[in-house]
Structure formats: C-alpha cells, structure tokens
Design an enzyme around this catalytic site. Structure first.
Site, PDB file in Angstrom:
ATOM      1  N   CYS A  26      26.599  -9.874 -32.106  1.00  0.00           N
ATOM      2  CA  CYS A  26      27.219  -8.550 -32.108  1.00  0.00           C
ATOM      3  C   CYS A  26      27.656  -8.170 -33.531  1.00  0.00           C
ATOM      4  O   CYS A  26      27.576  -8.978 -34.457  1.00  0.00           O
ATOM      5  CB  CYS A  26      28.416  -8.526 -31.162  1.00  0.00           C
ATOM      6  SG  CYS A  26      29.756  -9.630 -31.662  1.00  0.00           S
ATOM      7  N   CYS A  32      30.347 -10.420 -34.931  1.00  0.00           N
ATOM      8  CA  CYS A  32      29.802 -11.727 -35.312  1.00  0.00           C
ATOM      9  C   CYS A  32      29.136 -11.638 -36.688  1.00  0.00           C
ATOM     10  O   CYS A  32      29.289 -12.531 -37.517  1.00  0.00           O
ATOM     11  CB  CYS A  32      28.803 -12.212 -34.276  1.00  0.00           C
ATOM     12  SG  CYS A  32      29.501 -12.410 -32.629  1.00  0.00           S
TER      13      CYS A  32
END
Length: 79
Positions: free
Chosen positions: A10, A13
């Site tokens: 994501c 991340c």
C-alpha cells in the site's frame, strides 16, 4: 543488519520503505533492506498490522509510518 518493511504494497508501506532507505543512507550502516509483501510470509512473521518494521527479527514499528528520524534512532540502537 537485516531490516524488513512489512505490508501488502500500500501507499503507507511504500512511504515506510522510502523512509527506511533514507535512514540507512544517513546512518551509513550496512543493512539488507527488504520488502515483505506476500501475505503468507507476513503471517509467518507474526505481524498483524501494516505497515510494520522489523530490525534483526524484532518488530519495532507496527501499524504506522515511522519518520526517518525515528528509524535512524532505531538503527543506531541496533548497531
């Protein structure tokens, strides 16, 4: 030193991974930085929230994006 950025890919991340890269450069430490994005591997590590950060097998950040300055402090404490 082994540093793992854990998450399913994501945006958060990715930001954590970038912050880790900057921190490693700024500290000049020799570290293997890897992204762990496979769900099975994440479960094997025992991580329940993303993004997370592991240094030398110890979970040090979970469920948030740590700032570069915080990661630098963590890296220095593991040298």
């Amino acid at each position: 030193m082994n540093i793992k950025v854990i998450g399913v890919g994501c945006e958060k991340c990715s930001r954590l991974y970038e912050n880790v890269q900057k921190a490693v450069q700024e500290t000049g430490c020799e570290a293997e930085v890897e992204k762990v994005e496979d769900l099975i591997d994440i479960v094997k590590l025992g991580v329940m929230s993303a993004p997370s950060l592991m240094i030398d097998g110890k979970l040090v950040v979970s469920g948030r994006v740590a700032k570069t300055s915080e990661i630098i402090t963590l890296i220095k404490s593991y040298k």
